[in-house]
Design a protein around this motif. Structure first.
Motif, PDB file in Angstrom:
ATOM      1  N   THR A   6       0.824  -1.206   0.000  1.00 38.31           N
ATOM      2  CA  THR A   6       0.000   0.000   0.000  1.00 38.31           C
ATOM      3  C   THR A   6       0.861   1.259   0.000  1.00 38.31           C
ATOM      4  OG1 THR A   6      -1.765  -1.149   1.185  1.00 38.31           O
ATOM      5  CG2 THR A   6      -1.797   1.251   1.250  1.00 38.31           C
ATOM      6  N   ALA A   7       1.905   1.278   0.852  1.00 40.11           N
ATOM      7  CA  ALA A   7       2.780   2.448   0.928  1.00 40.11           C
ATOM      8  C   ALA A   7       3.518   2.666  -0.387  1.00 40.11           C
ATOM      9  CB  ALA A   7       3.782   2.277   2.076  1.00 40.11           C
ATOM     10  N   ALA A   8       3.986   1.578  -1.004  1.00 40.76           N
ATOM     11  CA  ALA A   8       4.691   1.706  -2.283  1.00 40.76           C
ATOM     12  C   ALA A   8       3.764   2.252  -3.362  1.00 40.76           C
ATOM     13  CB  ALA A   8       5.250   0.342  -2.698  1.00 40.76           C
ATOM     14  N   GLU A   9       2.512   1.810  -3.354  1.00 40.23           N
ATOM     15  CA  GLU A   9       1.548   2.328  -4.324  1.00 40.23           C
ATOM     16  C   GLU A   9       1.275   3.809  -4.084  1.00 40.23           C
ATOM     17  OE1 GLU A   9      -1.792  -0.190  -3.821  1.00 40.23           O
ATOM     18  OE2 GLU A   9      -0.989  -1.832  -5.052  1.00 40.23           O
ATOM     19  N   GLN A  10       1.226   4.207  -2.834  1.00 39.05           N
ATOM     20  CA  GLN A  10       1.005   5.618  -2.523  1.00 39.05           C
ATOM     21  C   GLN A  10       2.178   6.478  -3.003  1.00 39.05           C
ATOM     22  OE1 GLN A  10       0.316   5.136   1.735  1.00 39.05           O
ATOM     23  NE2 GLN A  10      -1.830   5.766   1.466  1.00 39.05           N
ATOM     24  N   LEU A  14       2.870  11.921   0.013  1.00 39.84           N
ATOM     25  CA  LEU A  14       3.274  12.253   1.386  1.00 39.84           C
ATOM     26  C   LEU A  14       2.777  11.205   2.367  1.00 39.84           C
ATOM     27  CD1 LEU A  14       2.692  16.129   1.496  1.00 39.84           C
ATOM     28  CD2 LEU A  14       4.861  14.937   1.856  1.00 39.84           C
ATOM     29  N   ALA A  15       1.533  10.774   2.193  1.00 34.70           N
ATOM     30  CA  ALA A  15       1.001   9.717   3.052  1.00 34.70           C
ATOM     31  C   ALA A  15       1.827   8.446   2.919  1.00 34.70           C
ATOM     32  CB  ALA A  15      -0.462   9.449   2.698  1.00 34.70           C
ATOM     33  N   GLY A  16       2.259   8.144   1.705  1.00 37.26           N
ATOM     34  CA  GLY A  16       3.100   6.975   1.484  1.00 37.26           C
ATOM     35  C   GLY A  16       4.434   7.071   2.203  1.00 37.26           C
TER      36      GLY A  16
END
Length: 348
Positions: A84-88, A98-100
């Motif tokens: 999820t973080a990589a996609e963000q 920034l959220a990522g």
């Protein structure tokens, strides 16, 4: 089947106990009959102990299985968070990116086994092509804030060596990254740090008071562009290798004032064209300092008030076609010099 096995085990223990007590009774003078109550008590006690051991083993195995399931569930959850973080980080909108950044930093804190991977992803983001000029065709709105946030996140994890989630001992690869400002001050790098081919331009970049220990720090082929201020004041380079080999200092102000160099420091092949590089009151302690094949075409290098304590300093093969090199108030103690084309200071 279990009952049959338990019955057979009980009978075997009873038979062994009976033989034991029968032998003891026969050895007595006069001999006595076997006390069946003693036999039964011993049998029950033995069966109880064996049952307790087997129950403990079963509980332990069950716990291991449960922990394995929990670990696999946690690993799966962490992997999902990573995805999820990589996609963000790859999202078009800066707010999502920034959220990522924050999500990946939190994941690194929670996932020690893959912390280096999370750090590598953040560093890789900084290595991606970046257009700081708002009028450029490849400029992305909000991109500078995303990159500055990554730098702040990294810096905040490098302040304390003994923090539970410290990143100090990990490696950081900023090869080819563009830095148009950033604060790396008062932090600790214990691993390998690479700024090779990095470009420093725009706003001031500070490493004030930062400690590089027990590792390799490389700024090879890095470029310090015109108008840029890079502050290495009070930095400590300890027990390692510091390389600015073939770096280009073009019209920038780079200060190493009050810095402490303990180890190998190399400016081999570096080009100084305009601007100023200062080592005012810096200390070079029992190491090797190399300016071999350094080219100074304009600008100045200032060692005023610096201290060279042991070790070697090599300007052999350097070219001085313009600019100045100053050693006012510099102190030398037990240092071996090869001055190359530079005039030997009167205090040397």
């Amino acid at each position: 089947m279990t009952l049959v096995a338990a019955g057979a085990l009980g009978w075997g223990i009873y038979h062994y106990a009976y033989e034991h007590f029968a032998q003891r009774a026969a050895d007595q003078k006069p001999s006595k009959p076997v006390n069946i109550n003693d036999v039964l008590t011993a049998t029950v006690t033995a069966l109880t102990l064996i049952g307790a051991v087997l129950a403990g083993l079963y509980a332990y195995r069950k716990q291991l299985l449960a922990e394995g399931d929990a670990h696999r569930a946690e690993a799966s959850q962490l992997a999902d968070r990573y995805t999820t973080a990589a996609e963000q980080l790859g999202h078009d909108q800066a707010a999502v990116r920034l959220a990522g950044v924050y999500a990946l930093a939190r994941l690194a804190d929670d996932w020690a086994e893959q912390r280096q991977v999370c750090i590598d992803v953040l560093c890789a983001y900084l290595r991606m092509p970046y257009e700081p000029d708002a009028s450029g065709t490849s400029h992305r709105v909000g991109e500078r804030e995303v990159r500055q946030t990554i730098i702040r996140v990294i810096r905040d994890h490098l302040h304390q060596l003994d923090a539970p989630t410290t990143w100090c001992s990990y490696d950081f690869d900023f090869t080819g990254a563009t830095f148009d400002g950033g604060d790396f001050s008062r932090i600790h790098f214990l691993g390998r740090v690479a700024f090779d081919r990095a470009e420093f331009s725009g706003d001031a970049i500070t490493f004030y008071g930062t400690v590089f220990s027990r590792g390799v720090v490389t700024f090879a082929d890095a470029e310090f562009s015109s108008g840029t201020v890079v502050n290495f004041a009070n930095v400590e380079f300890n027990k390692g290798v510091v390389s600015f080999e073939y770096a280009k200092f073009n019209g920038s102000l780079v200060t190493f004032n009050y810095a402490a160099f303990n180890g190998v420091v190399s400016f081999v092949g570096a080009e100084f064209s305009g601007g100023t590089v200062t080592f005012v009151r810096a200390e070079f302690n029992n190491g090797a300092v190399g300016f071999h094949r350094t080219a100074l075409t304009s600008g100045s290098i200032c060692f005023d008030g610096a201290r060279f304590l042991g070790g070697t300093v090599d300007f052999n093969g350097a070219t001085l076609s313009g600019g100045t090199v100053g050693f006012d108030g510099t102190r030398f103690s037990g240092t071996t010099f090869d001055w190359g084309p530079l005039p030997v200071p009167t205090s040397a």
